[in-house]
Design an enzyme around this catalytic site. Structure first.
Site, short mmCIF file in Angstrom:
data_model
loop_
_atom_site.label_atom_id
_atom_site.label_comp_id
_atom_site.label_asym_id
_atom_site.label_seq_id
_atom_site.Cartn_x
_atom_site.Cartn_y
_atom_site.Cartn_z
N SER A 139 0.80 -1.23 0.00
CA SER A 139 0.00 0.00 0.00
C SER A 139 0.83 1.28 0.00
O SER A 139 0.32 2.34 -0.32
CB SER A 139 -0.94 0.01 1.21
OG SER A 139 -0.20 -0.09 2.41
N ASP A 159 -4.15 7.81 7.87
CA ASP A 159 -4.93 6.86 8.66
C ASP A 159 -3.99 6.17 9.65
O ASP A 159 -2.92 6.69 9.96
CB ASP A 159 -5.69 5.88 7.75
CG ASP A 159 -4.76 5.05 6.87
OD1 ASP A 159 -3.53 5.00 7.15
OD2 ASP A 159 -5.24 4.44 5.90
N HIS A 167 -0.83 4.88 7.11
CA HIS A 167 -0.30 5.50 5.90
C HIS A 167 -0.14 7.01 6.03
O HIS A 167 -1.01 7.68 6.58
CB HIS A 167 -1.24 5.23 4.71
CG HIS A 167 -1.52 3.78 4.51
ND1 HIS A 167 -2.70 3.19 4.92
CD2 HIS A 167 -0.78 2.80 3.96
CE1 HIS A 167 -2.66 1.89 4.62
NE2 HIS A 167 -1.51 1.63 4.05
#
Ligand SMILES: *[C@@H]1O[C@H](CO)[C@@H](O)[C@H](O)[C@H]1NC(C)=O
Ligand SMILES: *[C@@H]1O[C@H](CO)[C@@H](O)[C@H](O)[C@H]1NC(C)=O
Ligand SMILES: *[C@@H]1O[C@H](CO)[C@@H](O)[C@H](O)[C@H]1NC(C)=O
Ligand SMILES: *[C@@H]1O[C@H](CO)[C@@H](O)[C@H](O)[C@H]1NC(C)=O
Length: 365
Positions: free
Chosen positions: A60, A341, A344
């Site tokens: 991610s 978040d 990240h």
């Protein structure tokens, strides 16, 4: 920093034809790209040829849209609110590491693999992004394409002549490993005694993956060192985002030392290719310490505190209940927080990291 004034844009266009000559060349920062006399120095370096493509493998931290829309939070509002204004599959409010490295290399952020048939062939000219949020070098908790599978997909495209040897020679690869193997290990086992051996096996697998990418013909690879996992909001929440978990950061340190050895070995073995470590550990820590970037143009009041969080445990950024009511809160301005978040960085966070990494990016040769 992507919204250029027309005059700046003009200067940028003028300079971008040789901007990328400076990649990995030991020249000073990107800001030096307008100095024409630097041009000649760059030619003396082995890797002075302009990179034409970026290939991306990992998770991610580099995925720009490969995750399944039906499953990933990255395809839900408020992901993408800063850039491009709606969710695109990036795990951030905007741009991620891939976008900043692409900018540095001088190509557009490469197309996510899953869109290769949807859009026209001209979009292949920037390379391709195989990264998939949630993955690791081994299988993680979900049945996502691990890094071996991502490289398999790349190899298939080479076999099909979608990319040729010349493309690959003038390409850069970005490889991110951001800890999903370790989350999976903790969820499956969690034995502290087993950790060092597991870390060794992760880095050994990563070594094989890097070698394979080299053997497929990519001469320059940037691989991320593990960021301070103990400082991620999901770890610091119980201290009101004040205290990093030193124990976890110690394990991260072992990963990074082993990675350094593995990369040292690979660089020693190969003459015409090289691997650069993008040290996310020290760049995150530098940003935390400075509460922003060195120049003070980026400021984070509490760099450990995220912008977007679930209203209670069981909910996270992007969550909704069965009626569609949102179950998260979001800060007033994502530009004021480093983390987006629980895991990240925001676009502004990545911009600060990029700023801290630029010197390294130039140091490879
Ligand atoms: C990667 O995933 C494939 C498919 O699930 C699996 O067969 C393979 O063993 C995995 N590779 C590694 C290194 O874990
Ligand atoms: C957990 O780790 C321990 C120590 O390495 C090992 O002996 C055990 O087999 C592991 N268990 C599982 C379920 O992986
Ligand atoms: C916070 O959680 C971590 C990991 O669960 C734990 O190691 C730590 O002791 C906790 N700290 C506090 C202040 O509760
Ligand atoms: C690099 O290779 C030389 C000669 O083979 C060897 O002596 C040295 O230990 C190697 N260094 C690393 C980091 O592997």
């Amino acid at each position: 920093m992507y919204n250029y004034h027309p005059l700046k844009l003009f200067i940028l266009i003028l300079s971008c034809c040789f901007l990328t000559l400076f990649l990995f060349s030991g020249e000073r920062g990107v800001e030096a790209n307008a100095d024409h006399h630097h041009h000649h120095h760059a030619h003396r370096h082995l890797y002075s040829r302009r990179p034409t493509k970026l290939f991306v493998f990992g998770d991610s931290y580099s995925d720009t849209g490969n995750n399944r829309k039906s499953e990933a939070s990255s395809w839900k509002f408020p992901y993408g609110i800063t850039f491009p204004g709606k969710p695109t599959g990036r795990f951030s409010d905007g741009r991620v590491l891939t976008d900043y490295l692409a900018k540095f290399v001088g190509v557009k952020s490469p197309l996510p693999y899953q869109w290769r048939k949807v859009v026209g062939g001209q979009h292949l000219k920037n390379g391709m992004n195989f990264a998939y949020g949630g993955t690791g070098v081994f299988n993680t908790l979900v049945s996502d394409p691990n890094m071996t599978t991502q490289i398999d997909l790349f190899q298939q495209l080479i076999k099909q002549s979608v990319f040729n040897a010349r493309d690959l020679q003038s390409s850069v690869a970005l490889v991110t490993v951001s800890g999903n193997d370790y989350s999976a290990y903790i969820a499956r086992n969690g034995s502290d005694q087993g950790f060092p051996a597991f870390i060794t096996s992760v880095v050994n697998q990563l070594y094989l993956n890097l070698k394979r990418i080299q053997n497929l013909g990519v001469k320059k690879i940037a691989v991320t060192a593990l960021q301070p996992l103990g400082c991620l909001p999901r770890m610091t929440a119980n201290s009101s985002f004040q205290q990093c978990n030193a124990n976890q950061n110690g394990l991260v340190n072992l990963h990074n030392v082993l990675l350094q050895q593995a990369v040292g070995k690979l660089n020693n073995e190969t003459k015409d290719s090289s691997i650069l470590i993008l040290d996310l550990y020290s760049s995150f820590m530098t940003v935390f310490k400075n509460k922003g970037d060195r120049l003070g143009s980026i400021r984070f009041e509490n760099p450990l505190k995220p912008c977007c969080v679930g209203v209670s445990s069981g909910y996270s950024c992007g969550s909704a209940d069965e009626n569609g009511a949102k179950k998260y809160t979001i800060c007033d301005d994502p530009q004021t927080t480093f983390f987006w978040d629980e895991v990240h960085p925001t676009q502004e966070g990545w911009r600060a990291v990029y700023s801290a990494l630029q010197a390294t990016m130039h140091q490879l040769l």
